[in-house]
Each structure stands twice: as structure tokens, then as C-alpha cells.
Design an enzyme around this catalytic site. Sequence first.
Site, PDB file in Angstrom:
ATOM      1  N   PHE A  12     -59.115  90.182  48.553  1.00  0.00           N
ATOM      2  CA  PHE A  12     -60.617  89.911  48.652  1.00  0.00           C
ATOM      3  C   PHE A  12     -61.043  89.974  50.240  1.00  0.00           C
ATOM      4  N   ASP A  33     -50.623  97.503  51.643  1.00  0.00           N
ATOM      5  CA  ASP A  33     -50.535  96.330  50.631  1.00  0.00           C
ATOM      6  C   ASP A  33     -49.647  96.477  49.363  1.00  0.00           C
ATOM      7  N   ALA A  82     -52.528  90.067  54.729  1.00  0.00           N
ATOM      8  CA  ALA A  82     -51.624  89.840  53.450  1.00  0.00           C
ATOM      9  C   ALA A  82     -51.022  88.561  53.363  1.00  0.00           C
ATOM     10  N   GLU A  84     -49.702  85.159  50.216  1.00  0.00           N
ATOM     11  CA  GLU A  84     -49.939  84.435  48.933  1.00  0.00           C
ATOM     12  C   GLU A  84     -51.189  83.300  49.400  1.00  0.00           C
ATOM     13  N   THR A 125     -55.996  79.967  58.668  1.00  0.00           N
ATOM     14  CA  THR A 125     -56.846  79.027  57.849  1.00  0.00           C
ATOM     15  C   THR A 125     -57.019  77.625  58.332  1.00  0.00           C
ATOM     16  N   ASP A 126     -58.092  77.298  58.209  1.00  0.00           N
ATOM     17  CA  ASP A 126     -58.431  75.860  58.651  1.00  0.00           C
ATOM     18  C   ASP A 126     -57.387  74.749  57.930  1.00  0.00           C
ATOM     19  N   GLU A 127     -56.900  75.166  57.002  1.00  0.00           N
ATOM     20  CA  GLU A 127     -55.836  74.273  56.090  1.00  0.00           C
ATOM     21  C   GLU A 127     -54.656  73.832  57.104  1.00  0.00           C
ATOM     22  N   TYR A 150     -48.888  76.135  50.538  1.00  0.00           N
ATOM     23  CA  TYR A 150     -49.631  77.157  50.922  1.00  0.00           C
ATOM     24  C   TYR A 150     -49.749  76.834  52.520  1.00  0.00           C
ATOM     25  N   SER A 151     -50.448  75.745  52.846  1.00  0.00           N
ATOM     26  CA  SER A 151     -50.895  75.359  54.050  1.00  0.00           C
ATOM     27  C   SER A 151     -49.679  75.542  55.220  1.00  0.00           C
ATOM     28  N   LYS A 154     -48.480  78.894  56.090  1.00  0.00           N
ATOM     29  CA  LYS A 154     -49.465  79.379  56.875  1.00  0.00           C
ATOM     30  C   LYS A 154     -49.233  79.029  58.407  1.00  0.00           C
ATOM     31  N   LEU A 190     -62.494  78.612  43.575  1.00  0.00           N
ATOM     32  CA  LEU A 190     -63.653  77.701  43.032  1.00  0.00           C
ATOM     33  C   LEU A 190     -64.850  78.664  42.804  1.00  0.00           C
TER      34      LEU A 190
HETATM   35  P1  NAD Z   1     -56.109  87.465  48.433  1.00  0.00           P
HETATM   36  O1  NAD Z   1     -55.189  86.520  47.803  1.00  0.00           O
HETATM   37  O2  NAD Z   1     -57.316  87.880  47.713  1.00  0.00           O
HETATM   38  O3  NAD Z   1     -55.391  88.888  48.818  1.00  0.00           O
HETATM   39  C1  NAD Z   1     -53.969  89.029  49.513  1.00  0.00           C
HETATM   40  C2  NAD Z   1     -53.571  90.317  49.398  1.00  0.00           C
HETATM   41  O4  NAD Z   1     -52.272  90.344  50.152  1.00  0.00           O
HETATM   42  C3  NAD Z   1     -53.288  91.067  48.180  1.00  0.00           C
HETATM   43  O5  NAD Z   1     -54.098  92.211  48.241  1.00  0.00           O
HETATM   44  C4  NAD Z   1     -51.984  91.386  48.085  1.00  0.00           C
HETATM   45  O6  NAD Z   1     -51.529  92.300  47.145  1.00  0.00           O
HETATM   46  C5  NAD Z   1     -51.492  91.110  49.536  1.00  0.00           C
HETATM   47  N1  NAD Z   1     -50.037  90.603  49.477  1.00  0.00           N
HETATM   48  C6  NAD Z   1     -49.588  89.544  48.948  1.00  0.00           C
HETATM   49  N2  NAD Z   1     -48.327  89.741  49.315  1.00  0.00           N
HETATM   50  C7  NAD Z   1     -47.755  90.797  49.969  1.00  0.00           C
HETATM   51  C8  NAD Z   1     -46.613  91.213  50.414  1.00  0.00           C
HETATM   52  N3  NAD Z   1     -45.395  90.618  50.515  1.00  0.00           N
HETATM   53  N4  NAD Z   1     -46.668  92.540  51.128  1.00  0.00           N
HETATM   54  C9  NAD Z   1     -47.964  92.997  51.140  1.00  0.00           C
HETATM   55  N5  NAD Z   1     -49.091  92.683  50.630  1.00  0.00           N
HETATM   56  C10 NAD Z   1     -49.096  91.428  50.207  1.00  0.00           C
HETATM   57  O7  NAD Z   1     -56.301  86.549  49.653  1.00  0.00           O
HETATM   58  P2  NAD Z   1     -57.570  86.452  50.606  1.00  0.00           P
HETATM   59  O8  NAD Z   1     -58.238  85.386  50.115  1.00  0.00           O
HETATM   60  O9  NAD Z   1     -58.168  87.667  50.666  1.00  0.00           O
HETATM   61  O10 NAD Z   1     -57.025  85.991  52.054  1.00  0.00           O
HETATM   62  C11 NAD Z   1     -56.685  86.899  53.108  1.00  0.00           C
HETATM   63  C12 NAD Z   1     -56.100  86.236  54.114  1.00  0.00           C
HETATM   64  O11 NAD Z   1     -57.132  85.443  54.795  1.00  0.00           O
HETATM   65  C13 NAD Z   1     -54.885  85.200  53.728  1.00  0.00           C
HETATM   66  O12 NAD Z   1     -53.923  85.338  54.872  1.00  0.00           O
HETATM   67  C14 NAD Z   1     -55.370  83.847  53.908  1.00  0.00           C
HETATM   68  O13 NAD Z   1     -54.388  82.908  54.046  1.00  0.00           O
HETATM   69  C15 NAD Z   1     -56.520  84.016  54.803  1.00  0.00           C
HETATM   70  N6  NAD Z   1     -57.537  83.092  54.558  1.00  0.00           N
HETATM   71  C16 NAD Z   1     -58.320  82.960  53.296  1.00  0.00           C
HETATM   72  C17 NAD Z   1     -59.503  82.320  53.128  1.00  0.00           C
HETATM   73  C18 NAD Z   1     -60.088  82.115  51.870  1.00  0.00           C
HETATM   74  O14 NAD Z   1     -61.287  81.331  51.742  1.00  0.00           O
HETATM   75  N7  NAD Z   1     -59.884  82.886  50.807  1.00  0.00           N
HETATM   76  C19 NAD Z   1     -59.839  81.430  54.356  1.00  0.00           C
HETATM   77  C20 NAD Z   1     -59.305  81.569  55.329  1.00  0.00           C
HETATM   78  C21 NAD Z   1     -57.992  82.330  55.477  1.00  0.00           C
HETATM   79  O1  DAU Z   2     -60.170  76.409  53.923  1.00  0.00           O
HETATM   80  C1  DAU Z   2     -59.611  77.976  53.795  1.00  0.00           C
HETATM   81  C2  DAU Z   2     -58.872  78.304  52.434  1.00  0.00           C
HETATM   82  O2  DAU Z   2     -59.687  78.123  51.281  1.00  0.00           O
HETATM   83  C3  DAU Z   2     -57.816  79.288  52.237  1.00  0.00           C
HETATM   84  O3  DAU Z   2     -56.914  79.337  53.351  1.00  0.00           O
HETATM   85  C4  DAU Z   2     -57.287  79.529  50.769  1.00  0.00           C
HETATM   86  O4  DAU Z   2     -56.638  80.718  50.862  1.00  0.00           O
HETATM   87  C5  DAU Z   2     -58.269  79.369  50.139  1.00  0.00           C
HETATM   88  O5  DAU Z   2     -57.701  79.701  48.270  1.00  0.00           O
HETATM   89  C6  DAU Z   2     -59.286  78.252  50.043  1.00  0.00           C
HETATM   90  O6  DAU Z   2     -58.301  76.990  49.816  1.00  0.00           O
HETATM   91  P1  DAU Z   2     -58.961  76.012  48.729  1.00  0.00           P
HETATM   92  O7  DAU Z   2     -57.912  75.329  48.105  1.00  0.00           O
HETATM   93  O8  DAU Z   2     -59.802  75.034  49.604  1.00  0.00           O
HETATM   94  O9  DAU Z   2     -59.705  76.810  47.660  1.00  0.00           O
HETATM   95  P2  DAU Z   2     -60.100  76.684  46.153  1.00  0.00           P
HETATM   96  O10 DAU Z   2     -61.242  77.721  45.644  1.00  0.00           O
HETATM   97  O11 DAU Z   2     -58.928  76.879  45.288  1.00  0.00           O
HETATM   98  O12 DAU Z   2     -60.600  75.373  45.964  1.00  0.00           O
HETATM   99  C7  DAU Z   2     -61.959  74.869  46.585  1.00  0.00           C
HETATM  100  C8  DAU Z   2     -62.149  73.317  46.240  1.00  0.00           C
HETATM  101  O13 DAU Z   2     -62.682  73.344  44.914  1.00  0.00           O
HETATM  102  C9  DAU Z   2     -60.976  72.584  46.238  1.00  0.00           C
HETATM  103  O14 DAU Z   2     -61.321  71.249  46.789  1.00  0.00           O
HETATM  104  C10 DAU Z   2     -60.381  72.364  45.068  1.00  0.00           C
HETATM  105  C11 DAU Z   2     -61.588  72.557  43.991  1.00  0.00           C
HETATM  106  N1  DAU Z   2     -61.303  73.096  42.633  1.00  0.00           N
HETATM  107  C12 DAU Z   2     -60.666  74.541  42.704  1.00  0.00           C
HETATM  108  C13 DAU Z   2     -60.668  74.827  41.566  1.00  0.00           C
HETATM  109  C14 DAU Z   2     -59.799  76.357  41.499  1.00  0.00           C
HETATM  110  C15 DAU Z   2     -61.739  72.628  41.508  1.00  0.00           C
HETATM  111  O15 DAU Z   2     -62.465  71.389  41.477  1.00  0.00           O
HETATM  112  N2  DAU Z   2     -61.603  73.368  40.310  1.00  0.00           N
HETATM  113  C16 DAU Z   2     -60.890  74.464  40.163  1.00  0.00           C
HETATM  114  O16 DAU Z   2     -60.719  74.803  39.243  1.00  0.00           O
END
Ligand code: NAD
Ligand code: DAU
Length: 339
Positions: A12, A33, A82, A84, A125-127, A150-151, A154, A190
Site C-alpha cells: 500500500f 518485494d 517491507a 508484515e 509506526t506510532d504503535e 506486530y508493534s 516493529k 479499517l
Molecule cells: P502492506 O502490508 O500493504 O505492504 C507490505 C509489503 O511488504 C507488501 O508488498 C509485501 O509483499 C512486502 N513484504 C512483506 N514481507 C516481505 C519480505 N519478507 N520480503 C520482501 N517484501 C516483503 O503494508 P503498508 O501498510 O504499506 O505498510 C508499509 C510499512 O509502513 C510497514 O513497515 C508498516 O509497518 C509501516 N506503517 C504502516 C502504516 C499504515 O497505516 N499502514 C502506518 C505507519 C507505518
Molecule cells: O498506527 C499505525 C498502524 O496503523 C500501522 O503501523 C499498521 O500497519 C496499520 O495496520 C494500522 O494499525 P491499526 O491496528 O490501527 O489499523 P486497523 O486498520 O487494523 O484498525 C484501525 C482501528 O479500527 C483499530 O482501532 C481497530 C479497529 N477495527 C479494525 C478492523 C480491521 C475495527 O473496529 N474493525 C475492523 O474490522
Amino acid sequence: MTKILVTGGAGFIGSNFVRLLLERGGTEVVNLDALTYAGNLENLSEIEGEPGYTFVRGDIRDVGAMDAVFAAHRPEVVVHFAAESHVDRSVLDATEFVQTNVVGTQVLLDVSRRHGVGRFVHVSTDEVYGSLGPTGRFTEDSPLQPNSPYSASKTASDLLVRAAYHTHGQDVVTTRCSNNYGPYQFPEKLIPLMIANALEGKELPVYGDGKNVRDWIHVRDHCEAVAEVMARGRSGEVYNIGGDSERENLHVVREILRLAGRGEELIRYVKDRPGHDRRYAIDPTRMRDELGWRPKETFESGLEATFGWYVAQREWWERVRSGAYRDYYERQYGGRADA
Ligand code: NAD
Ligand code: DAU
């Protein structure tokens, strides 16, 4: 032309970041990737074959493979997305989280050092800061108190990045961002999950009382912030990135129902996530004062635009939900994407 290796560029945020770099120009981009379930090359199909862009399939846990990739492409900068990334999956099984987020990050740090990479940007991440009460915001000096596997994974990776700076003098910088939303987000998170369910008239599963608070940021703002940190962030530092947009989950869900023209009878309260963090909020002062960065998108306009994107790109998320997106790799590159 600076050569930048982006890990996780088919995910993403990574795919939005790759697109931003190519739009800006002046860089060559290698997208590395493994294409797990979350990696989808359809996110970048329009830039396939563009000059200055190369996709390499590889697993960051594999030292030999990473050595070969770095020897072949000789990146000057690594931007490491990259991972999980889904908390609920880490509750079910943390194995891959430790392997990719912790071991994979150390492999990349070591390979980067051996191959003379300049800057290493670690996207975190802020987590890692854990959960807030009703007041206060996370600063870069807040204690690290992760609550989910997860957190925790990280946080471990952040500490390995810190150690690479202090022990080996590597040029590393870490970002910690709040919750992203926007185009190409996998519909397990979410906002895209609720949009897809609302569009299909399915129930919207809200964990617990729905009063958990997240600090939302549009993915484009996050990517621009990472680009600033890459260019001008201080070596060894941490930068918090946030959108100044705290919202209760229920508020977000109601907004999505309103945009979809659906009623609240679709809301279904379900069992809470174990260890569910109550509130996140980022203090982005360092990003603002040192790097002059500010988020451009408001949550309301960003959510509406994102809703519009999911309406227009229904085929994209239906293919993701059905698993059909995996066929793309086979057509494009002649091989199977992993499960
Ligand atoms: P995502 O799950 O959409 O994408 C992760 C990507 O990493 C995928 O393309 C996957 O194929 C690749 N990947 C996973 N394992 C791998 C491996 N072993 N080798 C190579 N590639 C691999 O994640 P995202 O939401 O885009 O998040 C990207 C980064 O940003 C992560 O490090 C996450 O912790 C961080 N982050 C995400 C958010 C959020 O809200 N989504 C917020 C803050 C930080
Ligand atoms: O804060 C940054 C983090 O944000 C990133 O590091 C993570 O990669 C990213 O997945 C995200 O984590 P959250 O756990 O906050 O995101 P999620 O979208 O899973 O959930 C957001 C909020 O919504 C959380 O309070 C849980 C709630 N939720 C989530 C899902 C999937 C629901 O209530 N129902 C749901 O089905």
C-alpha cells in the site's frame, strides 16, 4: 540520478511512494518485494516498463538473495517499507512478523553496510509507543511500550536500526507514522474494509465499543514526509509523522456509511481485538520545525476522495478480495506469487 531501493514497493504505502518518486523524477527506483498476500503489482501496473523503474522479486530474510540484488543494482539509498503490517494477523500468528520485521530488517542493515549504501530510511509506526489515555500525544521521546506482536516486532526493528547507527556508524533515519488511508490499501484495514463492505451492503464489524481513537493521515502526505526525511533528515534521528486528525473508529465508520448512502443498521459490534490500543496521537512538531513538512489533506476531504477511489476502482479491490490479483505476476513475469 540517485538510485533508490524501495523495499515493500508493491504494498500500500510502498507503491504510493514509488509513484511519488517517479513523478518527481531525478531518481532511479528499484522496487524489491517478496509479493506476499499484501504485495500487488497491479498497484503499479501503469508504470511497468517506465525508464528508471525496475521490479525485483526478493525476500528480505534471504541474505544470499539480498547480497545478489545489492551487488547487481548498487543502490545508494534504501527506503525500507517491507513488513508484515496487520495487527490482527500478528495476534493469530506472530512468526512471520518476527521473521520479516525483525530478522529481515537486520539482514537489510547488514547487506546495506557491506555494499556501501549511503542512507537507510526505516519506515516504522506510532504503535511502538503503545496506547495513550484521553490526553497527550506521542513525541519522539515517548517510551517504547508496544502491546501487540506486530508493534513489538516493529519496535525490535527500530532498536536494530538504532544499534546500526551507534555501533557501525551507518547513516540511518527512522520515521514513525500514524494510521494511513488512501488508494491501494489492502481491504483488511479499517477504512478500505468498511468502504468495501458498505458498497456491498455487508455488515461493518466494529471492535469493542468503537471508541478507540486513531490519528489518520492520507498516504500521499506520509509519502511526502518520508521523502523529506530521506533527503534532509538528521542521521540517527527519529521523526514522528501524523495527520493531526484524531477520530473515533465509530465516527469513521459513520462517515463511510453516509458517503455510501447506507444506514447504521449495517454496524455490527464484534468481539474486541485482544490488547486493543485505545488511542494514538502524534505530535509532528519535529517534522514541521526541522523539515518544514505539514500534511496537506484534511481527513474529511481525504476520506471522500478515498471513498471515490474505491467506488471507481471496484475491480481492483474485488480482484484483491478474490485473490485474482496474484495472476498478474504470472502474466507479467511468468511465475507464481507466494501465498
Ligand atoms: P502492506 O502490508 O500493504 O505492504 C507490505 C509489503 O511488504 C507488501 O508488498 C509485501 O509483499 C512486502 N513484504 C512483506 N514481507 C516481505 C519480505 N519478507 N520480503 C520482501 N517484501 C516483503 O503494508 P503498508 O501498510 O504499506 O505498510 C508499509 C510499512 O509502513 C510497514 O513497515 C508498516 O509497518 C509501516 N506503517 C504502516 C502504516 C499504515 O497505516 N499502514 C502506518 C505507519 C507505518
Ligand atoms: O498506527 C499505525 C498502524 O496503523 C500501522 O503501523 C499498521 O500497519 C496499520 O495496520 C494500522 O494499525 P491499526 O491496528 O490501527 O489499523 P486497523 O486498520 O487494523 O484498525 C484501525 C482501528 O479500527 C483499530 O482501532 C481497530 C479497529 N477495527 C479494525 C478492523 C480491521 C475495527 O473496529 N474493525 C475492523 O474490522
